[in-house]
Design a protein around this motif. Structure first.
Motif, PDB file in Angstrom:
ATOM      1  N   LEU A  43       0.844  -1.111   0.095  1.00 20.65           N
ATOM      2  CA  LEU A  43      -0.098  -0.052  -0.145  1.00 20.65           C
ATOM      3  C   LEU A  43       0.886   1.238  -0.168  1.00 20.65           C
ATOM      4  O   LEU A  43       0.689   2.216  -0.882  1.00 20.65           O
ATOM      5  CB  LEU A  43      -0.917  -0.124   1.366  1.00 20.65           C
ATOM      6  CG  LEU A  43      -2.100   1.296   1.287  1.00 20.65           C
ATOM      7  CD1 LEU A  43      -2.961   1.095   0.075  1.00 20.65           C
ATOM      8  CD2 LEU A  43      -2.730   1.041   2.723  1.00 20.65           C
ATOM      9  N   LYS A  44       1.956   1.279   0.920  1.00 22.59           N
ATOM     10  CA  LYS A  44       2.800   2.472   0.821  1.00 22.59           C
ATOM     11  C   LYS A  44       3.594   2.638  -0.709  1.00 22.59           C
ATOM     12  O   LYS A  44       3.736   3.689  -1.022  1.00 22.59           O
ATOM     13  CB  LYS A  44       3.825   2.073   1.865  1.00 22.59           C
ATOM     14  CG  LYS A  44       3.586   2.257   3.186  1.00 22.59           C
ATOM     15  CD  LYS A  44       4.536   2.155   4.376  1.00 22.59           C
ATOM     16  CE  LYS A  44       4.123   2.309   5.639  1.00 22.59           C
ATOM     17  NZ  LYS A  44       5.151   1.892   6.661  1.00 22.59           N
ATOM     18  N   ILE A  78       1.976   6.904  -6.953  1.00 25.33           N
ATOM     19  CA  ILE A  78       0.629   7.726  -7.160  1.00 25.33           C
ATOM     20  C   ILE A  78       1.174   9.352  -7.118  1.00 25.33           C
ATOM     21  O   ILE A  78       0.911   9.954  -7.930  1.00 25.33           O
ATOM     22  CB  ILE A  78      -0.594   7.515  -6.580  1.00 25.33           C
ATOM     23  CG1 ILE A  78      -1.420   6.673  -6.887  1.00 25.33           C
ATOM     24  CG2 ILE A  78      -1.269   8.927  -6.536  1.00 25.33           C
ATOM     25  CD1 ILE A  78      -2.353   6.105  -6.136  1.00 25.33           C
ATOM     26  N   TYR A 112       2.155   1.697  -3.460  1.00 30.08           N
ATOM     27  CA  TYR A 112       1.219   1.873  -4.455  1.00 30.08           C
ATOM     28  C   TYR A 112       1.049   3.575  -4.160  1.00 30.08           C
ATOM     29  O   TYR A 112       0.843   4.355  -5.076  1.00 30.08           O
ATOM     30  CB  TYR A 112      -0.225   1.429  -4.167  1.00 30.08           C
ATOM     31  CG  TYR A 112      -1.337   1.884  -4.895  1.00 30.08           C
ATOM     32  CD1 TYR A 112      -1.284   1.633  -6.174  1.00 30.08           C
ATOM     33  CD2 TYR A 112      -2.177   2.621  -4.262  1.00 30.08           C
ATOM     34  CE1 TYR A 112      -2.308   2.222  -6.963  1.00 30.08           C
ATOM     35  CE2 TYR A 112      -3.408   3.184  -4.909  1.00 30.08           C
ATOM     36  CZ  TYR A 112      -3.362   2.867  -6.331  1.00 30.08           C
ATOM     37  OH  TYR A 112      -4.382   3.309  -6.898  1.00 30.08           O
ATOM     38  N   LYS A 113       0.802   3.919  -2.878  1.00 26.65           N
ATOM     39  CA  LYS A 113       0.693   5.546  -2.684  1.00 26.65           C
ATOM     40  C   LYS A 113       1.797   6.141  -3.144  1.00 26.65           C
ATOM     41  O   LYS A 113       1.598   7.286  -3.632  1.00 26.65           O
ATOM     42  CB  LYS A 113       0.453   5.558  -1.136  1.00 26.65           C
ATOM     43  CG  LYS A 113      -1.070   5.258  -0.595  1.00 26.65           C
ATOM     44  CD  LYS A 113      -0.990   5.660   0.870  1.00 26.65           C
ATOM     45  CE  LYS A 113      -2.452   5.110   1.281  1.00 26.65           C
ATOM     46  NZ  LYS A 113      -2.477   5.472   2.722  1.00 26.65           N
ATOM     47  N   GLN A 114       3.049   5.759  -3.062  1.00 25.61           N
ATOM     48  CA  GLN A 114       4.444   6.641  -3.397  1.00 25.61           C
ATOM     49  C   GLN A 114       4.261   6.732  -4.815  1.00 25.61           C
ATOM     50  O   GLN A 114       4.524   7.592  -5.714  1.00 25.61           O
ATOM     51  CB  GLN A 114       5.512   5.677  -2.965  1.00 25.61           C
ATOM     52  CG  GLN A 114       6.749   6.564  -3.319  1.00 25.61           C
ATOM     53  CD  GLN A 114       6.840   7.909  -2.515  1.00 25.61           C
ATOM     54  OE1 GLN A 114       6.296   7.995  -1.386  1.00 25.61           O
ATOM     55  NE2 GLN A 114       7.249   8.836  -3.151  1.00 25.61           N
ATOM     56  N   ASP A 123      -3.505  13.096  -7.371  1.00 26.06           N
ATOM     57  CA  ASP A 123      -3.265  13.604  -6.128  1.00 26.06           C
ATOM     58  C   ASP A 123      -4.005  14.980  -5.857  1.00 26.06           C
ATOM     59  O   ASP A 123      -3.258  15.967  -6.260  1.00 26.06           O
ATOM     60  CB  ASP A 123      -1.605  13.762  -5.862  1.00 26.06           C
ATOM     61  CG  ASP A 123      -1.300  14.328  -4.580  1.00 26.06           C
ATOM     62  OD1 ASP A 123      -2.273  14.436  -3.598  1.00 26.06           O
ATOM     63  OD2 ASP A 123      -0.177  14.808  -4.500  1.00 26.06           O
TER      64      ASP A 123
END
Length: 131
Positions: free
Chosen positions: A30-31, A37, A33-35, A71
């Motif tokens: 998840l981290k 994005i 993936y967020k990074q 974002d």
């Protein structure tokens, strides 16, 4: 996001450890993936800036939109997009972008310019512009 956690039924004493490993793996993914994005959003902002410098404003608008969608906290893309709309005299498109970027005076200026333009027009009835 849904995650399936499988545990070893034959060894109940390992349940907490197995669950922890699965959760940590999921959290790491998840981290990442967020990074990714955030990286995508920044890349789109850079593409937008380059397009803007090259006077390819439609491409810049698309890139800034993509950056904002990836974002929503991407303030630089919001302001840059608002600046393009402002330069094109699309004040109603620029105003909310300025407002959500904490540029309230600029947003108010956009709304005022919209009202001024309507006041200077030959339209008799304001409702006509909605048809």
């Amino acid at each position: 996001v849904t995650a399936m956690i499988q545990i070893n039924v034959a060894q109940p004493e390992t349940y907490p450890l197995e669950i922890l490993k699965k959760v940590v793996g999921f959290t790491d993914n998840l981290k990442a993936y967020k990074q990714s994005i955030l990286v995508f959003s920044k890349a789109q902002f850079c593409i937008g800036k380059q397009s803007e410098v090259s006077k390819e404003f439609d491409s810049a608008i698309e890139a800034y939109d993509a950056a904002i969608k990836a974002d929503p906290a991407q303030t630089n893309a919001r302001v840059s997009l608002a600046n393009i709309y402002f330069a094109r005299k699309d004040y109603l498109l620029a105003a909310p972008l300025y407002a959500t970027s904490n540029m309230i005076p600029r947003a108010k200026k956009c709304y005022k310019k919209t009202v001024d333009e309507f006041s200077d027009s030959d339209d008799e009835n304001p409702d006509d512009i909605l048809d």
